[in-house]
Design a protein around this motif. Structure first.
Motif, mmCIF file in Angstrom:
data_model
loop_
_atom_site.group_PDB
_atom_site.id
_atom_site.type_symbol
_atom_site.label_atom_id
_atom_site.label_comp_id
_atom_site.label_asym_id
_atom_site.label_seq_id
_atom_site.Cartn_x
_atom_site.Cartn_y
_atom_site.Cartn_z
ATOM 1 N N PHE A 98 0.861 -1.182 0.000
ATOM 2 C CA PHE A 98 0.000 0.000 0.000
ATOM 3 C C PHE A 98 0.893 1.226 0.000
ATOM 4 O O PHE A 98 1.978 1.204 0.548
ATOM 5 C CB PHE A 98 -0.901 0.031 1.248
ATOM 6 C CG PHE A 98 -1.929 -1.050 1.278
ATOM 7 C CD1 PHE A 98 -3.136 -0.894 0.628
ATOM 8 C CD2 PHE A 98 -1.695 -2.228 1.963
ATOM 9 C CE1 PHE A 98 -4.091 -1.894 0.650
ATOM 10 C CE2 PHE A 98 -2.641 -3.233 2.002
ATOM 11 C CZ PHE A 98 -3.841 -3.070 1.341
ATOM 12 N N GLN A 99 0.386 2.310 -0.590
ATOM 13 C CA GLN A 99 1.182 3.532 -0.606
ATOM 14 C C GLN A 99 0.338 4.727 -0.172
ATOM 15 O O GLN A 99 -0.869 4.752 -0.362
ATOM 16 C CB GLN A 99 1.784 3.766 -1.980
ATOM 17 C CG GLN A 99 0.794 3.825 -3.121
ATOM 18 C CD GLN A 99 1.488 3.863 -4.464
ATOM 19 O OE1 GLN A 99 2.648 4.201 -4.567
ATOM 20 N NE2 GLN A 99 0.760 3.510 -5.505
ATOM 21 N N TYR A 100 1.007 5.682 0.453
ATOM 22 C CA TYR A 100 0.367 6.911 0.890
ATOM 23 C C TYR A 100 0.359 7.901 -0.268
ATOM 24 O O TYR A 100 1.338 8.031 -0.987
ATOM 25 C CB TYR A 100 1.141 7.539 2.055
ATOM 26 C CG TYR A 100 1.324 6.631 3.243
ATOM 27 C CD1 TYR A 100 0.241 6.253 4.032
ATOM 28 C CD2 TYR A 100 2.578 6.169 3.605
ATOM 29 C CE1 TYR A 100 0.414 5.435 5.143
ATOM 30 C CE2 TYR A 100 2.761 5.354 4.713
ATOM 31 C CZ TYR A 100 1.673 4.999 5.475
ATOM 32 O OH TYR A 100 1.851 4.193 6.566
ATOM 33 N N LYS A 101 -0.764 8.619 -0.423
ATOM 34 C CA LYS A 101 -0.890 9.635 -1.467
ATOM 35 C C LYS A 101 -1.310 10.950 -0.816
ATOM 36 O O LYS A 101 -2.096 10.960 0.136
ATOM 37 C CB LYS A 101 -1.937 9.228 -2.508
ATOM 38 C CG LYS A 101 -1.600 7.981 -3.277
ATOM 39 C CD LYS A 101 -0.509 8.266 -4.256
ATOM 40 C CE LYS A 101 -0.370 7.118 -5.233
ATOM 41 N NZ LYS A 101 0.426 7.472 -6.370
ATOM 42 N N PHE A 102 -0.794 12.050 -1.355
ATOM 43 C CA PHE A 102 -1.078 13.389 -0.831
ATOM 44 C C PHE A 102 -1.407 14.315 -1.994
ATOM 45 O O PHE A 102 -0.760 14.257 -3.036
ATOM 46 C CB PHE A 102 0.145 13.960 -0.098
ATOM 47 C CG PHE A 102 0.650 13.093 1.018
ATOM 48 C CD1 PHE A 102 0.165 13.238 2.302
ATOM 49 C CD2 PHE A 102 1.618 12.133 0.782
ATOM 50 C CE1 PHE A 102 0.636 12.440 3.330
ATOM 51 C CE2 PHE A 102 2.102 11.328 1.799
ATOM 52 C CZ PHE A 102 1.598 11.480 3.081
ATOM 53 N N ASP A 103 -2.384 15.199 -1.790
ATOM 54 C CA ASP A 103 -2.715 16.205 -2.794
ATOM 55 C C ASP A 103 -3.522 17.311 -2.109
ATOM 56 O O ASP A 103 -4.166 17.067 -1.086
ATOM 57 C CB ASP A 103 -3.539 15.587 -3.921
ATOM 58 C CG ASP A 103 -3.552 16.441 -5.181
ATOM 59 O OD1 ASP A 103 -2.818 17.456 -5.234
ATOM 60 O OD2 ASP A 103 -4.292 16.088 -6.110
ATOM 61 N N SER A 161 11.950 1.792 2.841
ATOM 62 C CA SER A 161 12.939 2.682 3.457
ATOM 63 C C SER A 161 12.625 4.156 3.251
ATOM 64 O O SER A 161 12.993 4.985 4.074
ATOM 65 C CB SER A 161 14.335 2.359 2.930
ATOM 66 O OG SER A 161 14.368 2.551 1.520
ATOM 67 N N CYS A 162 11.950 4.502 2.170
ATOM 68 C CA CYS A 162 11.627 5.918 1.944
ATOM 69 C C CYS A 162 10.361 6.350 2.677
ATOM 70 O O CYS A 162 10.069 7.534 2.764
ATOM 71 C CB CYS A 162 11.511 6.207 0.448
ATOM 72 S SG CYS A 162 10.092 5.432 -0.340
ATOM 73 N N GLY A 163 9.583 5.397 3.212
ATOM 74 C CA GLY A 163 8.387 5.729 3.979
ATOM 75 C C GLY A 163 7.157 5.985 3.139
ATOM 76 O O GLY A 163 6.129 6.419 3.660
ATOM 77 N N ALA A 164 7.210 5.735 1.839
ATOM 78 C CA ALA A 164 6.070 6.004 0.967
ATOM 79 C C ALA A 164 5.064 4.863 0.911
ATOM 80 O O ALA A 164 3.927 5.051 0.515
ATOM 81 C CB ALA A 164 6.555 6.323 -0.451
ATOM 82 N N SER A 165 5.470 3.642 1.309
ATOM 83 C CA SER A 165 4.555 2.512 1.253
ATOM 84 C C SER A 165 4.672 1.672 2.521
ATOM 85 O O SER A 165 5.616 1.813 3.297
ATOM 86 C CB SER A 165 4.814 1.657 0.008
ATOM 87 O OG SER A 165 6.082 1.064 0.065
ATOM 88 N N PHE A 166 3.679 0.782 2.726
ATOM 89 C CA PHE A 166 3.631 0.003 3.965
ATOM 90 C C PHE A 166 2.857 -1.285 3.769
ATOM 91 O O PHE A 166 2.089 -1.426 2.813
ATOM 92 C CB PHE A 166 3.000 0.828 5.094
ATOM 93 C CG PHE A 166 1.550 1.152 4.878
ATOM 94 C CD1 PHE A 166 0.576 0.426 5.536
ATOM 95 C CD2 PHE A 166 1.151 2.177 4.030
ATOM 96 C CE1 PHE A 166 -0.779 0.707 5.341
ATOM 97 C CE2 PHE A 166 -0.178 2.466 3.833
ATOM 98 C CZ PHE A 166 -1.146 1.744 4.492
ATOM 99 N N ASN A 167 3.037 -2.222 4.693
ATOM 100 C CA ASN A 167 2.226 -3.436 4.807
ATOM 101 C C ASN A 167 1.276 -3.253 5.965
ATOM 102 O O ASN A 167 1.614 -2.606 6.966
ATOM 103 C CB ASN A 167 3.100 -4.655 5.105
ATOM 104 C CG ASN A 167 3.683 -5.263 3.861
ATOM 105 O OD1 ASN A 167 3.201 -5.045 2.764
ATOM 106 N ND2 ASN A 167 4.743 -6.022 4.042
ATOM 107 N N VAL A 168 0.105 -3.847 5.871
ATOM 108 C CA VAL A 168 -0.902 -3.736 6.922
ATOM 109 C C VAL A 168 -0.705 -4.839 7.943
ATOM 110 O O VAL A 168 -0.434 -5.984 7.593
ATOM 111 C CB VAL A 168 -2.318 -3.840 6.321
ATOM 112 C CG1 VAL A 168 -3.385 -3.751 7.394
ATOM 113 C CG2 VAL A 168 -2.535 -2.749 5.289
ATOM 114 N N LYS A 169 -0.864 -4.491 9.244
ATOM 115 C CA LYS A 169 -0.851 -5.511 10.303
ATOM 116 C C LYS A 169 -2.081 -6.381 10.151
ATOM 117 O O LYS A 169 -3.162 -5.900 9.913
ATOM 118 C CB LYS A 169 -0.891 -4.852 11.684
ATOM 119 C CG LYS A 169 0.394 -4.251 12.118
ATOM 120 C CD LYS A 169 0.257 -3.712 13.516
ATOM 121 C CE LYS A 169 1.541 -3.054 13.961
ATOM 122 N NZ LYS A 169 1.418 -2.432 15.275
ATOM 123 N N LEU A 170 -1.887 -7.668 10.297
ATOM 124 C CA LEU A 170 -3.032 -8.587 10.221
ATOM 125 C C LEU A 170 -3.473 -9.015 11.585
ATOM 126 O O LEU A 170 -2.805 -9.035 12.516
ATOM 127 C CB LEU A 170 -2.680 -9.795 9.375
ATOM 128 C CG LEU A 170 -2.357 -9.478 7.915
ATOM 129 C CD1 LEU A 170 -1.961 -10.734 7.186
ATOM 130 C CD2 LEU A 170 -3.551 -8.832 7.236
#
Length: 170
Positions: A98-103, A161-170
């Motif tokens: 998953f990735q974070y988006k900003f606008d 490492s860049c902080g733009a994406s993540f995995n969700v805790k299950l």
């Protein structure tokens, strides 16, 4: 809190889960706005075995939370027009799933939730808020780049490492 009597048989069993080391059960509603707790009849001394005493927990205690850092609020205030806000959402993709988006945006929909700090507003849609609940929106300035980012996300198990994406805790 106002006590309310409800027959347990009205609710499917799958909506109940045990709370460790207590004689209580949590009743999970489909929305985040309200939680009900059940007081054990044996300890309360009320009702019959088919009735339980429920009390409502205020919606503020279960409301989703999104923190906005000082640097984020200052940067939004510096570059956004008075009717604009920072929109944050989660999208599939990125190197971790998953990735974070900003606008910046100026229109909202009915499923948006608005968070404010020092006159700066951040808006998140309800489906993205499930992945962002409890995190902090920050504005980070580095030599190589400056950008909005999500930090301290309790819903993420790991990220890139860049902080733009993540995995969700299950």
């Amino acid at each position: 809190m106002i006590p309310v009597r409800i027959r347990v048989s009205l609710f499917p069993r799958r909506h109940f889960r045990s709370v460790p080391n207590t004689s209580r059960l949590l009743f999970s509603l489909p929305t985040r706005s309200t939680r009900l707790t059940e007081t054990n009849v044996a300890t309360a001394g009320l009702g019959t075995s088919s009735q339980r005493l429920f009390t409502s927990i205020p919606a503020e205690e279960t409301a989703p939370k999104l923190n906005i850092s000082d640097s984020c609020a200052a940067h939004i205030a510096a570059i956004a027009t008075p009717d604009e806000f920072l929109r944050v959402w989660v999208d599939g993709g990125g190197c971790s799933g998953f990735q974070y988006k900003f606008d910046f945006d100026s229109s909202t929909s009915e499923d948006d939730v608005r968070f404010e700090r020092s006159g700066a507003a951040v808006v998140v849609d309800q489906s993205s808020l499930d992945y962002l609940d409890g995190c902090t929106v920050d504005y980070d300035v580095e030599l190589i780049r400056s950008a909005f980012r999500i930090v301290d996300n309790p819903q993420a198990s790991q990220g890139c490492s860049c902080g733009a994406s993540f995995n969700v805790k299950l």
